[in-house]
Design a protein around this motif. Structure first.
Motif: not given
Length: 116
Positions: A40-54, A58-71
């Motif tokens: 975001x403007x004026x902020x550091x880059x932050x982790x949002x979500x990840x998905x393993x090679x398989x 999947x892992x999410x930062x707390x602020x997006x859990x339940x709203x975002x889905x990585x696939x």
């Protein structure tokens, strides 16, 4: 050498949805975990979500859990971030990432703007 191309950003009202895509080329996509970050403007880059090679975990930062889905789609060499119930605080440039042999590879970023 792997290349990542992100797309799908845009302007959406609060409560709306967007789906980001990150297309990978140049290496065996399926060998690597894939991640989404945002800045975001004026902020550091932050982790949002990840998905393993398989794709099995999947892992999410707390602020997006339940709203975002990585696939990921191995046939299309693409990773997705489905974003629902968007909030103004989700406004940022979103980047996809892969760490390949210890080196971080980044996509070019796609802007997401959520209006209140």
């Amino acid at each position: 050498q792997v290349q990542l191309v992100a797309s799908g950003g845009g302007l959406v009202q609060a409560g709306g949805s967007l789906r980001l895509s990150c297309a990978a080329s140049g290496r065996t996509f399926s060998n690597y975990a894939m991640k989404w970050f945002r800045q975001a403007p004026g902020k550091e880059r932050e982790f949002v979500a990840s998905i393993t090679w398989s794709g099995g975990n999947a892992y999410y930062t707390d602020s997006v859990k339940g709203r975002f889905t990585i696939s990921r789609d191995y046939a299309k060499n693409t990773v997705y971030l489905q974003m629902n119930s968007l909030k103004p605080e989700d406004t940022a440039v979103y980047y996809c990432n892969a760490r390949i042999v210890g080196v971080d590879v980044w996509g070019q970023g796609t802007q997401v703007t959520v209006s209140s």
